[in-house]
Design an enzyme around this catalytic site. Structure first.
Site, PDB file in Angstrom:
ATOM      1  CE  LYS A   1     -41.512  12.168  43.214  1.00 28.56           C
ATOM      2  NZ  LYS A   1     -41.829  12.552  44.582  1.00 28.56           N
TER       3      LYS A   1
ATOM      4  CE  LYS B   1     -29.346  12.295  32.799  1.00 31.52           C
ATOM      5  NZ  LYS B   1     -30.623  12.219  32.115  1.00 31.52           N
TER       6      LYS B   1
ATOM      7  CB  THR C   1     -29.605  27.903  20.714  1.00 33.98           C
ATOM      8  OG1 THR C   1     -29.916  28.578  21.937  1.00 33.98           O
ATOM      9  CG2 THR C   1     -28.323  28.439  20.134  1.00 33.98           C
TER      10      THR C   1
ATOM     11  CG  ASP D   1     -32.328   9.457  30.055  1.00 33.04           C
ATOM     12  OD1 ASP D   1     -32.853   8.940  31.064  1.00 33.04           O
ATOM     13  OD2 ASP D   1     -31.512  10.393  30.119  1.00 33.04           O
TER      14      ASP D   1
ATOM     15  CG  ASN E   1     -32.486  23.989  21.089  1.00 27.57           C
ATOM     16  OD1 ASN E   1     -33.229  23.720  22.048  1.00 27.57           O
ATOM     17  ND2 ASN E   1     -31.264  24.441  21.253  1.00 27.57           N
TER      18      ASN E   1
END
Ligand code: NDP
Length: 272
Positions: free
Chosen positions: A16, A66, A153, A102, A151
């Site tokens: 987007k 990233k 993991t 972010d 998480n």
């Protein structure tokens, strides 16, 4: 020639970002071009170089590049250095500046758009991948009373907690580790929603006043958001606001102007 920007990723056709930045440019009366660039999985650097050689001014970077963008940058902002991931590149002469917007996008969405201050809140962050890594420092900078990182993991959550512990009060473990605790804000930064899956979190972490936030967005609430509602939460939000806010932060870095985000969020919500 118009100043040229692009979002780079693989896949990229769903992005987007061109729509968002074209809207920002119109609103801020900026003459610029913004395209979506598909890079081969083994061709990130070559695609960036080609764009730069043709006069490109900056890029947004998305999955899965990233970390490569972090390595490619010749200068990094503090937040990108600490996140060890880059989602925004700015090109000037020979310099490649890497930033990570972010976390700022997430914080602005929660605080400004949803009207929920983060200070003194107990936060549960689900996931320990690139998205989680990018938001930990900006969340801790708002002084929550606790940031718990969970998480699938657990070793990855523990490693992140050890890296960021000096910036604020944090703990880490697997999803069941937090079964006895309520949280004010629970953020799903796993990629489970991309596969219509639910992270296996205990139902008891939700309370009526909890904000359940999924970084993913789609037309219907994700399984995580539905699970939160089934367990008593009244406030849910998806990642559209974060997407637009992180884009606005990139636009600010490139053009020196912060565009209005609310009309763009409303436009995207009406389209999805
Ligand atoms: P990564 O691949 O880097 O990390 C994936 C994470 O999800 C890992 O912690 C992984 O756990 C966990 N995970 C994957 N599947 C499951 C599952 N079924 N149950 C529980 N945990 C699971 O992805 P990203 O961090 O880059 O992205 C995460 C999400 O954030 C994506 O949905 C992405 O679209 C979204 N995002 C949204 C943004 C926005 O602006 N709205 C910006 C950036 C990201 P493990 O370590 O055990 O494998």
């Amino acid at each position: 020639m118009l100043d040229s920007y692009a979002v780079i990723g693989n896949p990229i056709s769903h992005s987007k970002s061109p729509l968002i930045h074209k809207n920002f440019a119109q609103q801020a009366e900026q003459s610029m071009q913004y395209d979506a660039l598909l890079a081969p999985l083994d061709g990130f650097e070559a695609t960036v170089e080609n764009f730069r050689q043709h006069g490109g001014k900056g890029m947004n970077v998305t999955v899965p590049f990233k970390l490569e963008a972090y390595r490619l940058a010749t200068r990094l902002t503090e937040r990108a250095t600490i996140a060890q991931a880059v989602n925004t590149l700015k090109f000037k002469n020979d310099e490649i500046l890497g930033d990570n917007t972010d976390g700022a996008g997430l914080v602005r969405d929660i605080e400004c758009n949803l009207g929920i201050p983060i200070a003194e809140k107990r936060i549960l962050l689900l996931g320990a991948g690139g998205a989680a890594r990018g938001v930990i420092l900006p969340l801790l900078q708002q002084n929550p009373s606790l940031l718990a990182i969970a998480n699938r993991t657990p070793a990855k959550a523990v490693a992140l907690q050890e890296q960021f512990n000096r910036y604020g009060n944090s703990i880490a473990g697997d999803f069941m580790h937090f079964s006895d605790a309520h949280f004010d804000i629970i953020i799903n930064a796993t990629s489970a929603s991309l596969h219509d899956a639910l992270p296996e979190i205990p139902a008891g972490v939700f309370a009526q006043a909890t904000l359940a936030y999924d970084m993913m967005y789609r037309q219907e609430p994700t399984r995580f958001l539905k699970f939160a509602q089934q367990n008593g939460t009244h406030q849910i939000a998806d990642g559209i606001g974060m997407l637009v806010e992180q884009a606005a932060e990139s636009f600010l870095l490139w053009r020196g102007i912060r565009p209005q985000t609310k009309p763009v969020i409303a436009m995207l919500k009406s389209q999805i």
